[in-house]
Scaffold this motif. Structure first.
Motif, PDB file in Angstrom:
ATOM      1  N   UNK A 213     -49.798  46.621  16.396  1.00 17.39           N
ATOM      2  CA  UNK A 213     -50.378  45.414  15.804  1.00 17.39           C
ATOM      3  C   UNK A 213     -49.334  44.313  15.684  1.00 17.39           C
ATOM      4  N   UNK A 214     -48.740  43.939  16.793  1.00 17.65           N
ATOM      5  CA  UNK A 214     -47.770  42.854  16.792  1.00 17.65           C
ATOM      6  C   UNK A 214     -48.369  41.666  17.525  1.00 17.65           C
ATOM      7  N   UNK A 215     -47.774  40.514  17.306  1.00 14.91           N
ATOM      8  CA  UNK A 215     -48.396  39.260  17.722  1.00 14.91           C
ATOM      9  C   UNK A 215     -48.728  39.195  19.207  1.00 14.91           C
ATOM     10  N   UNK A 216     -47.797  39.617  20.061  1.00  8.86           N
ATOM     11  CA  UNK A 216     -48.007  39.405  21.491  1.00  8.86           C
ATOM     12  C   UNK A 216     -49.095  40.304  22.081  1.00  8.86           C
ATOM     13  N   UNK A 217     -49.426  41.402  21.401  1.00  8.95           N
ATOM     14  CA  UNK A 217     -50.479  42.288  21.918  1.00  8.95           C
ATOM     15  C   UNK A 217     -51.587  42.498  20.889  1.00  8.95           C
ATOM     16  N   UNK A 218     -51.671  41.626  19.898  1.00  9.98           N
ATOM     17  CA  UNK A 218     -52.623  41.838  18.794  1.00  9.98           C
ATOM     18  C   UNK A 218     -54.070  41.847  19.298  1.00  9.98           C
ATOM     19  N   UNK A 219     -54.442  40.841  20.079  1.00  7.57           N
ATOM     20  CA  UNK A 219     -55.821  40.763  20.571  1.00  7.57           C
ATOM     21  C   UNK A 219     -56.157  41.950  21.472  1.00  7.57           C
ATOM     22  N   UNK A 220     -55.218  42.324  22.322  1.00  6.08           N
ATOM     23  CA  UNK A 220     -55.417  43.476  23.203  1.00  6.08           C
ATOM     24  C   UNK A 220     -55.606  44.746  22.379  1.00  6.08           C
TER      25      UNK A 220
ATOM     26  N   UNK B  80     -60.716  52.376  10.675  1.00  9.31           N
ATOM     27  CA  UNK B  80     -59.779  52.097   9.575  1.00  9.31           C
ATOM     28  C   UNK B  80     -58.525  51.392  10.072  1.00  9.31           C
ATOM     29  N   UNK B  81     -58.086  51.697  11.285  1.00  9.16           N
ATOM     30  CA  UNK B  81     -56.946  50.976  11.855  1.00  9.16           C
ATOM     31  C   UNK B  81     -57.255  49.490  12.000  1.00  9.16           C
ATOM     32  N   UNK B  82     -58.489  49.183  12.407  1.00  8.74           N
ATOM     33  CA  UNK B  82     -58.895  47.782  12.536  1.00  8.74           C
ATOM     34  C   UNK B  82     -58.975  47.125  11.164  1.00  8.74           C
ATOM     35  N   UNK B  83     -59.671  47.788  10.241  1.00  9.88           N
ATOM     36  CA  UNK B  83     -59.905  47.227   8.913  1.00  9.88           C
ATOM     37  C   UNK B  83     -58.598  46.969   8.171  1.00  9.88           C
ATOM     38  N   UNK B  84     -57.607  47.826   8.405  1.00 11.11           N
ATOM     39  CA  UNK B  84     -56.310  47.662   7.735  1.00 11.11           C
ATOM     40  C   UNK B  84     -55.487  46.506   8.303  1.00 11.11           C
ATOM     41  N   UNK B  85     -55.877  45.986   9.458  1.00  7.64           N
ATOM     42  CA  UNK B  85     -55.025  44.991  10.127  1.00  7.64           C
ATOM     43  C   UNK B  85     -55.696  43.652  10.403  1.00  7.64           C
ATOM     44  N   UNK B  86     -56.978  43.523  10.119  1.00 11.09           N
ATOM     45  CA  UNK B  86     -57.659  42.241  10.337  1.00 11.09           C
ATOM     46  C   UNK B  86     -58.460  41.870   9.093  1.00 11.09           C
TER      47      UNK B  86
END
Length: 298
Positions: free
Chosen positions: A129-136, A162-168
């Motif tokens: 979940x870092x900026x350059x690959x966040x959308x991917x 849960x991985x999505x919910x924790x990061x967006x």
């Protein structure tokens, strides 16, 4: 013959096998537009641009391309993420898996889709979940959660959701919340599904009392009935023309919450239906609103 082939394959040193898979994958991938599709902003649009030959309207050509794309991506996966220390290469092949997963899911091959999405995530390594690959990363996790949902694999739905919910943000994870709540209901955890859904609705500023007393339910239903009475049929029809994706996703989430409430005869069901009807009247009516209107009318 298969046993002979297997023994010959095992006799090749691991690094040489990885190199061979890599070279085959790159060669097959060069016969497609996988790298072009990975640079497209719209993946749906990208799948329309994928080609194997100049005959784009030929169904057989598309089938051949699809198989070639799957073979190329699978060969890269066989080489493995650890064969590519370069971050740009890892992101490139994660994108290949995203493209392959989208095409597989589009053809309802969800087991294959999940395979590609999972491999795509593995190519991103520990720093996903870092900026350059966040959308991917987000698209890969969304695809994995959706595919796991289609396969009924609740534990994997929970992991990816849960991985999505924790990061967006909540707004960006509405469909994921919908999948997770539906999964909880499916495995007999409807109480947890309702609690989770109500918490999400309150974060979205839905006015739902903490305690569903008979008085609170009657007041909410009377308020909703008064508001609905101010609309005629033509106004209802006009409401259907202005529903944006955010509204649809919120109503989709509410639909899952309503189903969970119904399964356990929750007293929150009429409250959820009432606030959903009011939300639809204010923001647009669509097919995702239907269950709320039915419950409210009942």
């Amino acid at each position: 013959h298969d046993l002979i082939q297997e023994q010959v394959y095992k006799g090749i040193p691991a690094k040489d096998r990885q190199q061979l898979h890599f070279e085959i994958g790159i060669f097959l991938g060069s016969k497609t537009s996988l790298d072009v599709s990975c640079q497209s902003k719209s993946l749906d649009a990208a799948t329309d641009q994928l080609y194997l030959s100049d005959v784009k309207d030929d169904k057989g050509s598309f089938v051949h391309f699809t198989l070639l794309m799957f073979y190329a991506t699978s060969q890269i996966n066989n080489a493995g993420p650890d064969f590519f220390p370069d971050r740009a290469q890892q992101a490139r092949f994660a994108s290949w898996n995203l493209s392959a997963g989208k095409v597989a899911a589009k053809h309802s091959s969800f087991r294959a889709a999940l395979y590609y999405y999972k491999n795509g995530i593995s190519f991103l390594g520990d720093e996903v979940w870092i900026e350059d690959t966040f959308d991917l990363c987000l698209k890969l996790h969304e695809g994995a959660a959706y595919s796991a949902s289609a396969l009924g694999e609740s534990s994997q739905i929970s992991t990816y959701a849960n991985n999505i919910i924790d990061n967006v943000s909540l707004i960006d994870s509405l469909v994921t919340e919908y999948l997770l709540i539906g999964s909880l209901s499916t495995v007999g955890q409807s109480i947890e599904a309702v609690d989770r859904g109500l918490a999400a609705l309150r974060k979205l500023k839905f006015d739902i009392p903490e305690t569903p007393t008979p008085m609170a339910i009657m007041q909410m239903m009377e308020q909703t009935e008064r508001e609905a009475a101010g609309y005629n049929f033509s106004q209802f029809a006009d409401q259907q023309k202005r529903v944006d994706s955010k509204t649809r996703n919120i109503l989709l989430l509410v639909d899952a919450i309503s189903s969970a409430c119904y399964l356990i005869a929750s007293p929150f069901l009429p409250l959820v239906a009432s606030v959903t009807v009011r939300y639809s009247l204010q923001n647009g009516i669509c097919e995702e609103s239907a269950s709320a209107f039915v419950i409210f009318a009942y």
